[in-house]
Design an enzyme around this catalytic site. Structure first.
Site, PDB file in Angstrom:
ATOM      1  N   SER A  40     -32.559 -38.845 -35.087  1.00 37.72           N
ATOM      2  CA  SER A  40     -32.500 -39.954 -34.143  1.00 37.72           C
ATOM      3  C   SER A  40     -33.695 -40.049 -33.196  1.00 37.72           C
ATOM      4  O   SER A  40     -34.393 -41.066 -33.163  1.00 37.72           O
ATOM      5  CB  SER A  40     -31.195 -39.843 -33.352  1.00 37.72           C
ATOM      6  N   TRP A  41     -33.938 -38.995 -32.399  1.00 35.19           N
ATOM      7  CA  TRP A  41     -35.031 -39.198 -31.433  1.00 35.19           C
ATOM      8  C   TRP A  41     -36.394 -39.057 -32.069  1.00 35.19           C
ATOM      9  O   TRP A  41     -37.359 -39.657 -31.620  1.00 35.19           O
ATOM     10  CB  TRP A  41     -34.838 -38.449 -30.138  1.00 35.19           C
ATOM     11  N   TYR A  89     -31.113 -28.799 -46.770  1.00 35.36           N
ATOM     12  CA  TYR A  89     -30.945 -28.740 -45.317  1.00 35.36           C
ATOM     13  C   TYR A  89     -29.508 -28.353 -45.029  1.00 35.36           C
ATOM     14  O   TYR A  89     -28.583 -28.849 -45.675  1.00 35.36           O
ATOM     15  CB  TYR A  89     -31.267 -30.091 -44.642  1.00 35.36           C
ATOM     16  N   GLN A 116     -28.537 -37.521 -29.981  1.00 38.94           N
ATOM     17  CA  GLN A 116     -29.718 -36.935 -29.342  1.00 38.94           C
ATOM     18  C   GLN A 116     -30.148 -37.853 -28.192  1.00 38.94           C
ATOM     19  O   GLN A 116     -29.656 -38.976 -28.092  1.00 38.94           O
ATOM     20  CB  GLN A 116     -30.863 -36.786 -30.358  1.00 38.94           C
ATOM     21  N   GLY A 180     -29.067 -31.383 -27.181  1.00 42.24           N
ATOM     22  CA  GLY A 180     -30.061 -31.181 -26.131  1.00 42.24           C
ATOM     23  C   GLY A 180     -31.281 -30.566 -26.751  1.00 42.24           C
ATOM     24  O   GLY A 180     -31.772 -31.060 -27.753  1.00 42.24           O
ATOM     25  N   ASP A 182     -31.643 -27.713 -28.477  1.00 43.38           N
ATOM     26  CA  ASP A 182     -31.173 -26.653 -29.371  1.00 43.38           C
ATOM     27  C   ASP A 182     -30.955 -25.288 -28.701  1.00 43.38           C
ATOM     28  O   ASP A 182     -30.004 -25.121 -27.988  1.00 43.38           O
ATOM     29  CB  ASP A 182     -32.100 -26.548 -30.578  1.00 43.38           C
ATOM     30  N   ARG A 216     -37.200 -19.265 -34.943  1.00 38.74           N
ATOM     31  CA  ARG A 216     -36.017 -20.123 -35.090  1.00 38.74           C
ATOM     32  C   ARG A 216     -34.824 -19.500 -34.350  1.00 38.74           C
ATOM     33  O   ARG A 216     -34.845 -18.322 -33.990  1.00 38.74           O
ATOM     34  CB  ARG A 216     -35.651 -20.257 -36.590  1.00 38.74           C
ATOM     35  N   TRP A 376     -37.717 -23.637 -28.513  1.00 37.49           N
ATOM     36  CA  TRP A 376     -37.205 -24.172 -27.246  1.00 37.49           C
ATOM     37  C   TRP A 376     -37.119 -23.150 -26.116  1.00 37.49           C
ATOM     38  O   TRP A 376     -36.604 -23.456 -25.058  1.00 37.49           O
ATOM     39  CB  TRP A 376     -35.827 -24.846 -27.432  1.00 37.49           C
ATOM     40  N   GLU A 419     -44.917 -28.556 -35.403  1.00 44.57           N
ATOM     41  CA  GLU A 419     -43.684 -28.913 -34.701  1.00 44.57           C
ATOM     42  C   GLU A 419     -43.757 -28.448 -33.240  1.00 44.57           C
ATOM     43  O   GLU A 419     -43.386 -29.169 -32.330  1.00 44.57           O
ATOM     44  CB  GLU A 419     -42.506 -28.242 -35.438  1.00 44.57           C
TER      45      GLU A 419
HETATM   46  C1  9WN Z   1     -31.066 -29.751 -35.606  1.00 45.55           C
HETATM   47  C2  9WN Z   1     -35.939 -32.731 -36.139  1.00 45.55           C
HETATM   48  C3  9WN Z   1     -35.057 -31.963 -35.179  1.00 45.55           C
HETATM   49  C4  9WN Z   1     -35.326 -32.364 -33.698  1.00 45.55           C
HETATM   50  C5  9WN Z   1     -34.636 -31.431 -32.724  1.00 45.55           C
HETATM   51  C6  9WN Z   1     -35.050 -30.020 -33.062  1.00 45.55           C
HETATM   52  C7  9WN Z   1     -34.659 -29.685 -34.504  1.00 45.55           C
HETATM   53  C8  9WN Z   1     -32.558 -29.532 -35.884  1.00 45.55           C
HETATM   54  C9  9WN Z   1     -32.707 -28.168 -36.524  1.00 45.55           C
HETATM   55  O1  9WN Z   1     -35.292 -30.590 -35.381  1.00 45.55           O
HETATM   56  O2  9WN Z   1     -33.241 -29.700 -34.631  1.00 45.55           O
HETATM   57  O3  9WN Z   1     -30.858 -31.064 -35.217  1.00 45.55           O
HETATM   58  O4  9WN Z   1     -32.294 -28.037 -37.692  1.00 45.55           O
HETATM   59  O5  9WN Z   1     -33.182 -27.223 -35.864  1.00 45.55           O
HETATM   60  O6  9WN Z   1     -34.502 -29.123 -32.161  1.00 45.55           O
HETATM   61  O7  9WN Z   1     -35.003 -31.761 -31.397  1.00 45.55           O
HETATM   62  O8  9WN Z   1     -34.894 -33.670 -33.485  1.00 45.55           O
HETATM   63  O9  9WN Z   1     -37.280 -32.639 -35.749  1.00 45.55           O
END
Ligand code: 9WN
Length: 451
Positions: A40-41, A89, A116, A180, A182, A216, A376, A419
């Site tokens: 989403s974001w 995934y 998000q 938020g 993560d 991670r 994060w 990233e």
């Molecule tokens: C879980 C895609 C997303 C971002 C998040 C980021 C990460 C996903 C993950 O990747 O989250 O939604 O599998 O870790 O934390 O902000 O939107 O880039």
């Protein structure tokens, strides 16, 4: 895929290439291997990047996302790509099981059950600004897109301000760390209180792509993440039930501050489209409510805004980038702005003398939970740098904004479109060729049509 530096003068061309390579025809995967779906974001920032290449394609990015909007107005945090091989995934659409338990899901597309931060109206307005600078057909395309998306954006914001804030505090509740940032230390205490029940065996797909597990979240974090999803599923993703009984309900200041800024963008859109006066009044009321909520979470000692744990009734006293929610919300009093900027520039954040670039770390090096390479808990995230650049421009802080843009771009030239980045060494981490990283580079490098 390797992280590779990019010559500064090639940044724009390479960023466009990244978006094209990740393009799935109408929507863009968040990253080549690690994130094969639409997030989403991410999609909002990616749309801003596309606007510089093709305004109609930018509009399409958000159209694809909003096609997955739930009947409640909720915009899901993942829209699943049905073509992705099983196991690429995790957790996948089957694990989320949204269509099995809720009648509110979109008809044909599978989604997650979380949200998000609502950066979408900010992106929609930015697309309009880019189109206006381009002129010609871009303007018509953007105007058509804004009139289509305006009611969807209103429904989305209304969802957040009702289902996630039934008491009208102006603060938006999150039901899961994935809503938020993560594994931010903001959530540690709430996560530690969760008693994880029986989970089916699972295999993490993320560690196939990011081989260094220290970048991670931990396996224990994943067990809590999955258990919380299990509980949300058992509550049929019903917001009222969740709000009443879910063990993890946190008023997230970053989400709330972003919503204030997004409502200001929505107000610009409403004005441009000549929306009825009552609608504009409602949006104004939402903005005022959000500002009041943020003010109630101000911590004068830290000079930061703090999240609030609804279940314990306590503020969450961590030093993270989320504390600058008021700066993102904008229109601060001169005193409040000065305090936020002083903390932002201080050694606790961008001004740490050991940092390679003066950019906001996701968690302050002064916070006991700071870890410079872990997701994060310390690294810099380029899309967040962009958000602060944008907020500083709105606040009239042009010199500070220019410095962020400068360092943000040099970070990308040195490490590629990663990233996230280790703040002391500038080491690129996580996925390479991450879409929203490339997108913000395109916006920074575009001709002078800044907000
Ligand atoms: C879980 C895609 C997303 C971002 C998040 C980021 C990460 C996903 C993950 O990747 O989250 O939604 O599998 O870790 O934390 O902000 O939107 O880039």
């Amino acid at each position: 895929m390797q992280h590779e530096p990019v010559r500064f003068e090639d940044l724009s061309i390479r960023a466009a290439q990244v978006l094209r390579e990740n393009d799935q025809g109408g929507w863009t995967k968040a990253a080549p291997g690690l994130y094969p779906h639409q997030w989403s974001w991410d999609a909002a920032f990616v749309a801003i990047g596309w606007a510089h290449l093709d305004v109609e394609r930018a509009a399409q990015e958000l159209r694809s996302l909003f096609a997955a909007q739930w009947r409640t107005g909720k915009v899901p945090h993942i829209v699943f790509n049905p073509e992705v091989a099983a196991g690429s995934y995790f957790p996948d659409a089957a694990f989320w099981g949204c269509a099995r338990v809720s009648e509110n899901v979109p008809a044909v597309i599978e989604t997650s059950g979380l949200v998000q931060p609502p950066v979408h109206a900010i992106a929609a307005w930015r697309i309009w600004e880019v189109a206006r600078a381009q002129g010609g057909t871009a303007i018509d395309q953007a105007r058509r897109f804004l009139s289509e998306s305006y009611p969807q954006l209103v429904a989305w914001h209304r969802y957040l301000l009702s289902a996630r804030d039934p008491e009208g505090s102006g603060l938006i509740a999150t039901f899961h760390p994935w809503e938020g940032l993560d594994n931010s230390p903001r959530w540690d205490a709430a996560m530690a209180r969760i008693d994880v029940g029986e989970l089916p065996p699972f295999t993490r797909a993320d560690l196939e792509h990011v081989k260094d597990a220290s970048q991670r979240p931990t396996n224990e974090d994943y067990r809590v993440y999955l258990w919380l999803v299990e509980l949300l599923k058992r509550a049929d993703y019903d917001d009222a039930q969740i709000y009443a009984a879910h063990p993890y309900v946190i008023k997230d200041v970053l989400m709330s501050g972003i919503l204030v800024a997004a409502n200001e963008a929505l107000d610009h859109i409403a004005t441009l489209l000549g929306a009825p006066e009552e609608e504009r009044e409602t949006i104004q009321e939402w903005i005022a409510r959000g500002r009041k909520g943020l003010e109630s979470r101000w911590d004068a000692e830290l000079g930061l805004s703090l999240d609030y744990d609804v279940r314990t009734g306590e503020p969450i006293r961590t030093q993270t980038v989320a504390g600058f929610a008021p700066l993102i919300a904008g229109r601060l009093s001169p005193e409040r702005l000065a305090t936020q900027l002083a903390v932002f520039d201080s050694p606790a954040f961008c001004g740490h003398p050991g940092f390679r670039w003066a950019l906001p770390p996701s968690t302050s090096p002064d916070d006991p939970a700071f870890q410079p390479r872990s997701y994060w808990r310390g690294p810099n995230w380029p899309f967040l740098t962009w958000l602060f650049w944008w907020a500083l421009l709105r606040a009239g802080e042009t010199d500070r904004a220019a410095r962020l843009r400068h360092d943000g771009l040099h970070q990308l030239a040195a490490g590629g479109f990663a990233e996230y980045f280790e703040p002391f060494t500038g080491e690129p981490l996580g996925s390479a060729n991450q879409s929203w990283t490339a997108a913000v580079a395109l916006d920074w490098l575009a001709p002078a049509d800044a907000p």
